[in-house]
Design an enzyme around this catalytic site. Structure first.
Site, short mmCIF file in Angstrom:
data_model
loop_
_atom_site.label_atom_id
_atom_site.label_comp_id
_atom_site.label_asym_id
_atom_site.label_seq_id
_atom_site.Cartn_x
_atom_site.Cartn_y
_atom_site.Cartn_z
N CYS A 109 37.09 10.69 -28.06
CA CYS A 109 36.52 11.70 -28.99
C CYS A 109 36.38 11.16 -30.40
CB CYS A 109 37.39 12.95 -28.98
SG CYS A 109 39.09 12.63 -29.43
N GLU A 166 39.88 21.67 -29.77
CA GLU A 166 39.80 20.24 -30.13
C GLU A 166 38.51 19.72 -29.50
OE1 GLU A 166 41.83 18.40 -32.00
OE2 GLU A 166 43.40 19.87 -32.34
P1 NAD Z 1 34.38 19.58 -20.97
O1 NAD Z 1 34.22 20.53 -22.11
O2 NAD Z 1 33.27 19.44 -20.01
O3 NAD Z 1 35.66 19.98 -20.07
C1 NAD Z 1 36.95 20.16 -20.62
C2 NAD Z 1 37.77 21.10 -19.74
O4 NAD Z 1 37.11 22.37 -19.71
C3 NAD Z 1 37.91 20.67 -18.28
O5 NAD Z 1 39.24 20.94 -17.85
C4 NAD Z 1 36.91 21.54 -17.53
O6 NAD Z 1 37.30 21.84 -16.21
C5 NAD Z 1 36.89 22.81 -18.37
N1 NAD Z 1 35.61 23.49 -18.33
C6 NAD Z 1 34.37 22.95 -18.21
N2 NAD Z 1 33.42 23.91 -18.22
C7 NAD Z 1 34.07 25.08 -18.38
C8 NAD Z 1 33.64 26.45 -18.47
N3 NAD Z 1 32.36 26.77 -18.40
N4 NAD Z 1 34.58 27.41 -18.63
C9 NAD Z 1 35.90 27.07 -18.71
N5 NAD Z 1 36.36 25.80 -18.62
C10 NAD Z 1 35.47 24.82 -18.46
O7 NAD Z 1 34.78 18.20 -21.64
P2 NAD Z 1 34.98 16.79 -20.94
O8 NAD Z 1 33.69 16.28 -20.44
O9 NAD Z 1 36.13 16.87 -20.00
O10 NAD Z 1 35.47 15.92 -22.21
C11 NAD Z 1 34.59 15.33 -23.10
C12 NAD Z 1 34.47 16.11 -24.39
O11 NAD Z 1 35.74 16.40 -24.93
C13 NAD Z 1 33.75 15.33 -25.48
O12 NAD Z 1 32.90 16.17 -26.21
C14 NAD Z 1 34.89 14.83 -26.37
O13 NAD Z 1 34.51 14.51 -27.68
C15 NAD Z 1 35.81 15.98 -26.30
N6 NAD Z 1 37.17 15.57 -26.61
C16 NAD Z 1 37.75 16.01 -27.76
C17 NAD Z 1 39.02 15.58 -28.09
C18 NAD Z 1 39.71 16.02 -29.35
O14 NAD Z 1 40.92 15.81 -29.45
N7 NAD Z 1 39.02 16.61 -30.31
C19 NAD Z 1 39.70 14.72 -27.23
C20 NAD Z 1 39.07 14.30 -26.07
C21 NAD Z 1 37.81 14.73 -25.75
#
Ligand code: NAD
Length: 476
Positions: free
Chosen positions: A252, A218
């Protein structure tokens, strides 16, 4: 589990092994047993409303009404929806038997995928960790949740909830950052449900490939809005301001940028400004004083958004409204930008903050082409009184969701699949679609014993089998 570095890996091993064993037991779980788990979640939420509000507010001053609408309601409505429909969802579905297979019966069985990993982001830290858990439990899976390290109060609360109501062989929570996420990702989960950015989504998919774990991604991206010349501008501006500024733009499915017909651009800009003032600054004391406006989650993200604004200004964009930032409080004023060009970073990166670029177009084709040249968005919004315009936009563009005359509301419609397409995501969530995501749709066939419709064509192939095969090709 709050753990030291050395203890994390062995504990992950231990919990993962316990969940693998439990997932075989849960494969046979009934609707009644799964509903009992969902009810435990519901009861815990109902009796811990104050704790939930306090934790989420502590993380980034999310206004209390926003916590109710966008954090608690999505989870409780998912639970209610699943409880109501689970028995029907779980029933094996009989499918049609073609003449060539007469005598047999075919079904789709919804088998739990098994052990699942849920990795969630910070922007809706409660609902985006627990919404997928509702689907995992409905489907009969075990789950390990890795909530975001950026919202520590909410992550600790989610861990507490799991520890109080579930055995860790069913549901466990590991708090921590990338390191913990990577340790978990090394395990051969049956399904990984990730919510986050497209760049991290790619890493998740690579890690999942090592074990051929299935994935739901997502993700995010730039969700556009088209404002047609035949639109109620007041209504459109009101809806756009609310959904853009909810959670301080850190949503998002928030409108990322607006493409407005050139004939109505000025009036639309004025409507945007008036609606920001009406909703967040009715007494003219400044938006910073409003209790209804959240903050940017941390300094890193504040700086990222500041950079997007500075880069746009440097390259010629004009601030039509807003632009004020208070770094001490992670406050970023709602900001409307005009005069944008493709050289600016803000036109390529997901903004994920309260800046709204407004770009004019003179022909609908121009707006559609602009969107089609960019990665497919999570959602696309069109505001128009003209049904043909709406139909055309829906037909000629591709996105995870398409909404006419509103923004973001589809997230709360549990009867619809929620998710992106390509860069904005893979797989679907919510309600029945969430149940399917965590289920293996197993093909089940029961053949009769003795003569069957296919035996006449078994070898040795002769004239009769050739005639049957020829007619098979001709008629079926
Ligand atoms: P992110 O991708 O930085 O982090 C998400 C999760 O992944 C966190 O728990 C983090 O600890 C983990 N993570 C980060 N780097 C990682 C790696 N290298 N390996 C494994 N895990 C890792 O996202 P964010 O900043 O927390 O959230 C914002 C993003 O999420 C935006 O792009 C937003 O659009 C998207 N988002 C999408 C939805 C949806 O339903 N489609 C909903 C909310 C947010």
């Amino acid at each position: 589990m709050e753990l030291t570095e050395e203890l994390t890996a062995p504990l992950i091993d231990q919990v993962f092994t316990a969940q693998k064993k439990q997932s075989v037991i849960m494969r046979q779980s009934t609707a009644v047993q799964r509903i009992a788990l969902l009810k435990k979640m519901m009861d815990w939420i109902k009796t811990h409303m104050e704790d939930i509000n306090r934790a989420i507010h502590a993380d980034f001053k999310k206004p209390y009404p926003e916590i109710s609408i966008s954090e608690i309601y999505p989870v409780t409505s998912e639970i209610k929806h699943a409880i109501k429909h689970l028995e029907t969802w779980m029933k094996p579905k009989k499918v049609h038997t073609p003449v060539t297979m007469l005598g047999s019966d075919s079904y789709i069985h919804y088998e739990p995928k098994g052990s699942s990993l849920i990795i969630s982001p910070w922007n809706y830290p409660f609902s985006l960790a627990l919404g997928p858990l509702v689907s995992a439990l409905s489907a009969g899976c075990t789950a390990i949740i890795k909530p975001s390290e950026m919202t520590p109060h909410t992550s600790a609360l989610i861990r507490r909830m799991a520890e109080e109501i579930f055995d860790k062989s069913q549901v466990a929570v590991f708090e921590g950052d990338v390191d913990v996420a990577q340790k978990l990702l090394a395990k051969p989960f049956d399904h990984i449900f990730f919510t986050g950015s497209p760049s991290v989504g790619k890493m998740i998919m690579k890690a999942a490939a090592e074990n051929l774990s299935s994935v739901t991604l997502e993700l995010g991206g730039k969700s556009p809005v088209i404002i047609d010349s035949k639109t109620n501008l007041k209504d459109a501006a009101e809806k756009i301001v609310m959904t853009k500024l909810l959670n301080c733009g850190q949503t998002c499915v928030a409108p990322d940028y607006v493409l407005v017909h050139t004939s109505v651009k000025d009036t639309f800009l004025t409507e945007l400004k008036e609606n920001i003032q009406k909703m967040y600054d009715p007494k003219n004391k400044g938006v910073e004083k409003s209790k209804d406006y959240a903050r940017i989650v941390n300094t890193r993200h504040l700086k990222r958004i500041k950079h997007l604004l500075a880069d746009a200004e440097l390259k010629g964009a004009q601030i039509f409204w807003g632009g004020y930032v208070n770094e001490e409080d992670n406050f970023f004023e709602p900001t409307i930008l005009t005069g944008l060009t493709e050289e600016m970073d803000i036109m390529h990166e997901e903004i994920f903050g309260p800046i709204l670029p407004v770009i004019s177009y003179s022909d609908l084709e121009e707006a559609i082409n602009y969107i089609n040249l960019k990665p497919k968005p999570l959602a696309l919004y069109v505001f128009s009184k003209d049904n043909d315009t709406i139909k055309r936009v829906f037909k000629e563009t591709s996105s995870g969701a398409a909404v006419a005359n509103d923004c973001a509301l589809h997230f709360l419609q549990n009867e619809l699949p929620f998710g992106g397409v390509n860069n904005s995501g893979i797989g679907k969530a919510h309600g029945y679609f969430g149940f399917l995501t965590f289920s293996n749709e197993k093909a089940v066939m029961k053949q009769r014993i003795g003569m069957t419709a296919t035996k006449p064509i078994y070898p040795p192939y002769g004239i009769i089998s050739k005639k049957i095969i020829d007619s098979l090709l001709r008629w079926f």
